[in-house]
Design an enzyme around this catalytic site. Structure first.
Site, PDB file in Angstrom:
ATOM      1  N   PRO A  89       0.819  -1.219   0.000  1.00 42.95           N
ATOM      2  CA  PRO A  89       0.000   0.000   0.000  1.00 42.95           C
ATOM      3  C   PRO A  89       0.855   1.272   0.000  1.00 42.95           C
ATOM      4  O   PRO A  89       0.362   2.342  -0.334  1.00 42.95           O
ATOM      5  CB  PRO A  89      -0.811  -0.089   1.297  1.00 42.95           C
ATOM      6  CG  PRO A  89      -0.703  -1.484   1.760  1.00 42.95           C
ATOM      7  CD  PRO A  89       0.558  -2.054   1.191  1.00 42.95           C
ATOM      8  N   GLU A 116       1.561  -8.653   7.994  1.00 39.24           N
ATOM      9  CA  GLU A 116       1.827  -7.208   8.066  1.00 39.24           C
ATOM     10  C   GLU A 116       2.855  -6.765   7.031  1.00 39.24           C
ATOM     11  O   GLU A 116       3.249  -5.605   7.001  1.00 39.24           O
ATOM     12  CB  GLU A 116       2.288  -6.810   9.469  1.00 39.24           C
ATOM     13  CG  GLU A 116       1.162  -6.740  10.487  1.00 39.24           C
ATOM     14  CD  GLU A 116      -0.048  -5.933   9.994  1.00 39.24           C
ATOM     15  OE1 GLU A 116       0.147  -4.813   9.500  1.00 39.24           O
ATOM     16  OE2 GLU A 116      -1.176  -6.445  10.097  1.00 39.24           O
ATOM     17  N   ARG A 154      -2.430  -7.352 -21.257  1.00 39.86           N
ATOM     18  CA  ARG A 154      -3.393  -7.021 -22.310  1.00 39.86           C
ATOM     19  C   ARG A 154      -2.872  -5.934 -23.239  1.00 39.86           C
ATOM     20  O   ARG A 154      -3.412  -5.719 -24.322  1.00 39.86           O
ATOM     21  CB  ARG A 154      -4.766  -6.656 -21.716  1.00 39.86           C
ATOM     22  CG  ARG A 154      -4.895  -5.287 -21.143  1.00 39.86           C
ATOM     23  CD  ARG A 154      -6.252  -5.085 -20.496  1.00 39.86           C
ATOM     24  NE  ARG A 154      -7.339  -4.817 -21.428  1.00 39.86           N
ATOM     25  CZ  ARG A 154      -7.610  -3.619 -21.929  1.00 39.86           C
ATOM     26  NH1 ARG A 154      -6.875  -2.565 -21.609  1.00 39.86           N
ATOM     27  NH2 ARG A 154      -8.615  -3.447 -22.762  1.00 39.86           N
ATOM     28  N   ASP A 169      -9.767   3.047 -24.720  1.00 43.00           N
ATOM     29  CA  ASP A 169     -10.026   2.772 -23.309  1.00 43.00           C
ATOM     30  C   ASP A 169      -9.856   4.024 -22.461  1.00 43.00           C
ATOM     31  O   ASP A 169      -9.063   4.900 -22.790  1.00 43.00           O
ATOM     32  CB  ASP A 169      -8.999   1.768 -22.769  1.00 43.00           C
ATOM     33  CG  ASP A 169      -9.388   0.334 -23.064  1.00 43.00           C
ATOM     34  OD1 ASP A 169     -10.544   0.105 -23.407  1.00 43.00           O
ATOM     35  OD2 ASP A 169      -8.507  -0.531 -22.933  1.00 43.00           O
TER      36      ASP A 169
HETATM   37  N1  SAM Z   1       1.038  -3.432   7.164  1.00 39.43           N
HETATM   38  C1  SAM Z   1       0.930  -3.082   5.787  1.00 39.43           C
HETATM   39  C2  SAM Z   1       0.737  -1.586   5.656  1.00 39.43           C
HETATM   40  O1  SAM Z   1       0.145  -0.970   6.553  1.00 39.43           O
HETATM   41  O2  SAM Z   1       1.141  -1.029   4.622  1.00 39.43           O
HETATM   42  C3  SAM Z   1      -0.240  -3.790   5.147  1.00 39.43           C
HETATM   43  C4  SAM Z   1      -0.020  -5.241   5.007  1.00 39.43           C
HETATM   44  S1  SAM Z   1      -1.297  -6.038   4.069  1.00 39.43           S
HETATM   45  C5  SAM Z   1      -2.403  -6.602   5.297  1.00 39.43           C
HETATM   46  C6  SAM Z   1      -0.520  -7.497   3.506  1.00 39.43           C
HETATM   47  C7  SAM Z   1       0.036  -7.435   2.112  1.00 39.43           C
HETATM   48  O3  SAM Z   1      -0.985  -7.183   1.188  1.00 39.43           O
HETATM   49  C8  SAM Z   1       1.064  -6.348   1.852  1.00 39.43           C
HETATM   50  O4  SAM Z   1       2.336  -6.718   2.290  1.00 39.43           O
HETATM   51  C9  SAM Z   1       0.999  -6.208   0.347  1.00 39.43           C
HETATM   52  O5  SAM Z   1       1.819  -7.154  -0.308  1.00 39.43           O
HETATM   53  C10 SAM Z   1      -0.468  -6.506   0.054  1.00 39.43           C
HETATM   54  N2  SAM Z   1      -1.275  -5.303  -0.162  1.00 39.43           N
HETATM   55  C11 SAM Z   1      -2.234  -4.828   0.654  1.00 39.43           C
HETATM   56  N3  SAM Z   1      -2.791  -3.718   0.174  1.00 39.43           N
HETATM   57  C12 SAM Z   1      -2.214  -3.478  -1.009  1.00 39.43           C
HETATM   58  C13 SAM Z   1      -2.341  -2.454  -1.980  1.00 39.43           C
HETATM   59  N4  SAM Z   1      -3.219  -1.462  -1.837  1.00 39.43           N
HETATM   60  N5  SAM Z   1      -1.573  -2.514  -3.090  1.00 39.43           N
HETATM   61  C14 SAM Z   1      -0.671  -3.499  -3.237  1.00 39.43           C
HETATM   62  N6  SAM Z   1      -0.485  -4.499  -2.348  1.00 39.43           N
HETATM   63  C15 SAM Z   1      -1.244  -4.490  -1.238  1.00 39.43           C
END
Ligand code: SAM
Length: 238
Positions: A89, A116, A154, A169
């Site tokens: 994120p 996490e 794609r 698109d």
């Molecule tokens: N503790 C992290 C934080 O606050 O940024 C979030 C961890 S999340 C529960 C678990 C995993 O989901 C992350 O390590 C990532 O690989 C993936 N993930 C969650 N949200 C995402 C997003 N918006 N974009 C990309 N990957 C995401």
């Protein structure tokens, strides 16, 4: 394009990547998908994850597990740069422009986080690029990886047969694009709702103008950020 995915949940793949046009591209080796199960790489007597140093909730994928998984990959072909991506994120926001860039790459390694997240040292050691698919939190990187792969594959020439549909698109590679206009198909009348008459007129210029006006109105009202870029690009072009 060779895509390698490192995940704790290998059964999630190919999932939607195995159907329709992407499924055909996979069958025809337009892209290949190698799925690596991270659970195979836990070090003797250790778990794949560990608690965060300094405290805090949840677990992190450990550097030693990830290192072993990465070490198992065949070395990169010297003629292509290997792109290593970690979905997170806090990464740069994924966009159509990013998808265009990756659609031209040949060797992509994707690391899916869970719990996490992961030990940060892995990102530094292997120069992972962090990418986010939006400002919300998923349970893991698998769905983000699928969205990324689908959007990028794609755009590989030949995957979608009508090239024009890619150009029209929403979010073409240019950052100054408009959202798509409304689309209709037959029947012309459905539940007291009719297809706009201009679309049945056979007048291609009138159809083009109507669609442009609709795309502009939708972009202006729904996405003022995109609208400002579009207006600025038009001003720069004059
Ligand atoms: N503790 C992290 C934080 O606050 O940024 C979030 C961890 S999340 C529960 C678990 C995993 O989901 C992350 O390590 C990532 O690989 C993936 N993930 C969650 N949200 C995402 C997003 N918006 N974009 C990309 N990957 C995401």
């Amino acid at each position: 394009m060779r895509v390698t995915v490192l995940t704790l949940f290998p059964d999630a793949f190919p999932g939607p990547l195995g159907v329709s046009l992407l499924g055909r591209a996979l069958e025809n080796d337009v892209f290949t998908l190698r799925i690596i199960d991270l659970k195979q790489f836990s070090q003797e007597g250790e778990r794949v994850d560990g608690s965060p140093c300094g405290g805090g909730c949840g677990m992190l994928l450990s550097a030693r597990t990830l290192e072993a998984a990465i070490a198992s990959l065949p070395p990169p072909d010297p003629s292509f740069a290997r792109q290593c991506i970690y979905f997170s994120p806090r990464g740069a926001l994924f966009s159509q422009k990013t998808a265009h860039f990756f659609s031209q790459q040949h060797d992509i390694v994707i690391l899916c986080g869970r719990y996490e997240g992961i030990d940060t040292r892995i990102l530094e050691e292997y120069a992972f690029t962090e990418i986010s698919i939006g400002d919300y939190v998923l349970m893991g990187g698998e769905i983000a990886a699928m969205a990324f792969i689908e959007a990028s594959v794609r755009l590989i020439p030949g995957v979608v047969s009508t090239h024009d549909s890619l150009i029209e698109d929403s979010f073409v590679a240019s950052s100054a694009s408009l959202l798509e206009y409304p689309q209709y198909t037959h029947p012309v009348r459905w539940r007291k709702r009719s297809v706009p008459p201009v679309l049945l007129s056979g007048d291609h210029e009138a159809v083009r103008q109507w669609r442009l006006a609709q795309a502009r109105m939708i972009t202006r009202t729904r996405r003022p950020d995109l609208w400002s870029k579009y207006v600025a690009s038009k001003l720069n072009a004059t």
